[in-house]
Scaffold this motif. Structure first.
Motif, PDB file in Angstrom:
ATOM      1  N   ALA A   1       9.697  53.895  15.144  1.00 37.91           N
ATOM      2  CA  ALA A   1       8.944  54.587  16.196  1.00 37.91           C
ATOM      3  C   ALA A   1       8.656  53.648  17.366  1.00 37.91           C
ATOM      4  N   ARG A   2       8.335  52.400  17.064  1.00 37.31           N
ATOM      5  CA  ARG A   2       8.099  51.425  18.134  1.00 37.31           C
ATOM      6  C   ARG A   2       9.390  51.108  18.891  1.00 37.31           C
ATOM      7  N   LEU A   3      10.496  51.067  18.171  1.00 39.59           N
ATOM      8  CA  LEU A   3      11.791  50.869  18.834  1.00 39.59           C
ATOM      9  C   LEU A   3      12.030  51.980  19.854  1.00 39.59           C
ATOM     10  N   ALA A   4      11.747  53.214  19.451  1.00 41.09           N
ATOM     11  CA  ALA A   4      11.922  54.343  20.362  1.00 41.09           C
ATOM     12  C   ALA A   4      11.038  54.173  21.595  1.00 41.09           C
ATOM     13  N   GLN A   5       9.804  53.714  21.398  1.00 40.15           N
ATOM     14  CA  GLN A   5       8.913  53.473  22.539  1.00 40.15           C
ATOM     15  C   GLN A   5       9.478  52.400  23.467  1.00 40.15           C
ATOM     16  N   ALA A   6       9.989  51.315  22.880  1.00 39.24           N
ATOM     17  CA  ALA A   6      10.535  50.226  23.695  1.00 39.24           C
ATOM     18  C   ALA A   6      11.750  50.688  24.490  1.00 39.24           C
ATOM     19  N   GLN A   7      12.601  51.498  23.882  1.00 35.30           N
ATOM     20  CA  GLN A   7      13.778  52.003  24.592  1.00 35.30           C
ATOM     21  C   GLN A   7      13.374  52.990  25.682  1.00 35.30           C
ATOM     22  N   LEU A   8      12.387  53.824  25.397  1.00 35.23           N
ATOM     23  CA  LEU A   8      11.909  54.765  26.401  1.00 35.23           C
ATOM     24  C   LEU A   8      11.291  54.018  27.588  1.00 35.23           C
ATOM     25  N   GLY A   9      10.595  52.912  27.290  1.00 33.40           N
ATOM     26  CA  GLY A   9      10.011  52.111  28.356  1.00 33.40           C
ATOM     27  C   GLY A   9      11.041  51.529  29.302  1.00 33.40           C
ATOM     28  N   GLN A  10      12.292  51.437  28.844  1.00 33.12           N
ATOM     29  CA  GLN A  10      13.380  50.936  29.691  1.00 33.12           C
ATOM     30  C   GLN A  10      14.187  52.076  30.313  1.00 33.12           C
ATOM     31  N   GLY A  11      13.729  53.302  30.122  1.00 30.95           N
ATOM     32  CA  GLY A  11      14.419  54.445  30.716  1.00 30.95           C
ATOM     33  C   GLY A  11      15.583  54.963  29.917  1.00 30.95           C
ATOM     34  N   ALA A  12      15.751  54.504  28.686  1.00 33.33           N
ATOM     35  CA  ALA A  12      16.880  54.938  27.849  1.00 33.33           C
ATOM     36  C   ALA A  12      16.428  56.104  26.967  1.00 33.33           C
ATOM     37  N   GLU A  13      16.285  57.296  27.590  1.00 32.94           N
ATOM     38  CA  GLU A  13      15.734  58.437  26.857  1.00 32.94           C
ATOM     39  C   GLU A  13      16.617  58.871  25.682  1.00 32.94           C
ATOM     40  N   GLU A  14      17.917  58.920  25.914  1.00 36.57           N
ATOM     41  CA  GLU A  14      18.823  59.369  24.845  1.00 36.57           C
ATOM     42  C   GLU A  14      18.758  58.443  23.634  1.00 36.57           C
ATOM     43  N   ALA A  15      18.822  57.148  23.881  1.00 40.60           N
ATOM     44  CA  ALA A  15      18.752  56.180  22.777  1.00 40.60           C
ATOM     45  C   ALA A  15      17.408  56.262  22.075  1.00 40.60           C
ATOM     46  N   ALA A  16      16.330  56.437  22.853  1.00 41.87           N
ATOM     47  CA  ALA A  16      14.996  56.510  22.277  1.00 41.87           C
ATOM     48  C   ALA A  16      14.854  57.714  21.352  1.00 41.87           C
ATOM     49  N   VAL A  17      15.339  58.857  21.790  1.00 36.36           N
ATOM     50  CA  VAL A  17      15.251  60.058  20.959  1.00 36.36           C
ATOM     51  C   VAL A  17      16.119  59.917  19.713  1.00 36.36           C
ATOM     52  N   THR A  18      17.294  59.345  19.878  1.00 38.66           N
ATOM     53  CA  THR A  18      18.165  59.111  18.715  1.00 38.66           C
ATOM     54  C   THR A  18      17.451  58.248  17.673  1.00 38.66           C
ATOM     55  N   ALA A  19      16.764  57.205  18.136  1.00 42.44           N
ATOM     56  CA  ALA A  19      16.029  56.336  17.204  1.00 42.44           C
ATOM     57  C   ALA A  19      14.886  57.104  16.547  1.00 42.44           C
ATOM     58  N   ALA A  20      14.098  57.816  17.328  1.00 40.53           N
ATOM     59  CA  ALA A  20      12.937  58.519  16.789  1.00 40.53           C
ATOM     60  C   ALA A  20      13.334  59.564  15.754  1.00 40.53           C
ATOM     61  N   LYS A  21      14.484  60.203  15.946  1.00 38.29           N
ATOM     62  CA  LYS A  21      14.935  61.239  15.009  1.00 38.29           C
ATOM     63  C   LYS A  21      15.345  60.665  13.654  1.00 38.29           C
TER      64      LYS A  21
END
Length: 429
Positions: A357-377
């Motif tokens: 979940a924190r990885l998804a937050q870190a990726q979202l903080g960099q604007g990588a929405e697709e990667a962030a959602v993939t991680a969170a799922k």
């Protein structure tokens, strides 16, 4: 002259279910507690004691045997140097009768000592070792599930069981100290489960009792754990000043000077708290100290079971991730997230869910929405819906995603995923 077998030791081992290797391991651990480094005994050492080839072990071994068994060394059949050994039997029949009487008498004495309600019951390290085995089970449950009320309640009940043993018979001072340490360890696990589940008022009650028990035990490792958890509790409550003060108590214990791995954990948790204050320089300095301590720690030193993720390096990466995420250092946070997920043992399901979940937050903080959602799922549904910290982190993620890219394909995919998760989430029963 042929050495006479140590029938009393054999009887104790048989009664308590110890093999030669198991007793050697228990003695080595007791030696470690006595002098700060483990013993070097093995099954051959124990067989030498049983056969009578070694009638009077070295002083530290004698103390360790007394700690493990709860019996004076002479009651275990050992004979001080210079003392005349019993005369050999006049015949094979007499020798056989003597062995049988000694064996039966030894077993009867041990059974009487272990009988519930007996006025002669002797509480020994065997009782402590059984509690320590239960403690390892609590730690394993925490690693898999974390924060569950059932874990908290079971740990609290085992703390009471350890305390009840204090009043159930006689014991050496060393055994009593270990019983208090066991009670403190269980209570600290109840405290941690309450913290992990967001039940902070209950966690404070567990904390106060755990701290009192730890003081009575004199055990530095469990004192460190309790004060370190106290710092984490205040960090989760958003009270960095109190968290830093509690961390300072943990970091000032002399165990952090004796064992760099404890120093590593203390520095890393302090850094995670400094992340709340925006102290970028302080975080980097403390994480550097933690890394130096980790690299200087002896990996072969025997430590409490709850220190295993620290020894593996996973905890340092996890706390580095938390610190950088709070500072908004998203690229660094993502790097630590990937390293933590690589280092976490398979059974560390709770930490894996949180760090994903924190990885998804870190990726979202960099604007990588697709990667962030993939991680969170990738987070299992039961962890996403039933674990307090995971759920809270994912709620923060959902809010941030909705603010940054409300109409994106990633946001719609995440909304669909969360809706499906709510429908398929396991019940609380």
């Amino acid at each position: 002259m042929k050495a006479m077998r140590n029938l009393a030791l054999e009887a104790w081992m048989r009664e308590h279910g110890y093999s030669a290797n198991a007793l050697a391991e228990a003695v080595n651990q007791a030696v470690d507690r006595l002098r700060g480094r483990p013993g070097s005994h093995d099954g051959a050492s124990v067989r030498a004691w049983k056969s009578g080839r070694i009638r009077w072990p070295h002083a530290v071994t004698r103390l360790a045997l007394e700690e493990v068994t709860g019996l004076p060394i002479t009651d275990l059949g050992f004979v001080p140097r210079g003392r005349v050994a019993p005369a050999p039997a006049a015949s094979e029949q007499e020798e056989s009768d003597m062995k049988r009487r000694t064996l039966v008498g030894g077993i009867a004495a041990v059974a009487a000592a272990a009988a519930p309600g007996s006025s002669t019951r002797r509480i020994g390290m065997g009782d402590v070792h059984r509690l320590q085995h239960r403690f390892a089970e609590i730690i394993a449950s925490d690693h898999r599930h974390g924060g569950q009320l059932g874990i908290e309640q079971k740990a609290a009940a085992l703390a009471d069981e350890a305390l009840n043993l204090q009043n159930s018979g006689s014991a050496s001072q060393r055994v009593r100290a270990n019983l208090y340490a066991s009670a403190a360890a269980f209570r600290s696990s109840a405290m941690w489960a309450a913290i992990d589940g967001g039940r902070y008022d209950i966690a404070k009650a567990h904390m106060r009792e755990a701290q009192a028990l730890a003081e009575m035990s004199g055990d530095q490792a469990i004192k460190f754990r309790i004060w370190s958890h106290t710092g984490t509790m205040y960090r989760h409550l958003g009270r960095p000043a109190d968290a830093l003060a509690a961390n300072d108590v943990a970091r000032s214990l002399h165990i952090t000077r004796r064992d760099p791995l404890f120093a590593c954990l203390g520095h890393a948790r302090h850094a995670a708290t400094l992340g709340l204050t925006g102290d970028d320089r302080g975080v980097k300095r403390l994480l550097g100290c933690a890394r130096d301590s980790f690299e200087s720690a002896d990996p072969d030193v025997v430590r409490p079971v709850w220190m295993t993720p620290v020894r593996d390096g996973a905890e340092l990466e996890t706390l580095s991730l938390a610190a950088h995420l709070r500072l908004g250092n998203y690229p660094q946070a993502e790097a630590h997230a990937h390293r933590s997920l690589t280092l976490l043992a398979p059974q560390m399901l709770r930490d894996r869910a949180i760090n994903t979940a924190r990885l998804a937050q870190a990726q979202l903080g960099q604007g990588a929405e697709e990667a962030a959602v993939t991680a969170a799922k990738q987070i299992p549904v039961d962890a996403a819906t039933r674990h307090a910290r995971v759920s809270r982190t994912l709620r923060q993620f959902t809010t941030a995603l909705g603010s940054l890219a409300p109409d994106s394909t990633a946001a719609r995919a995440w909304d669909d995923h969360t809706a499906t998760s709510r429908r398929t989430a396991p019940s609380e029963t």
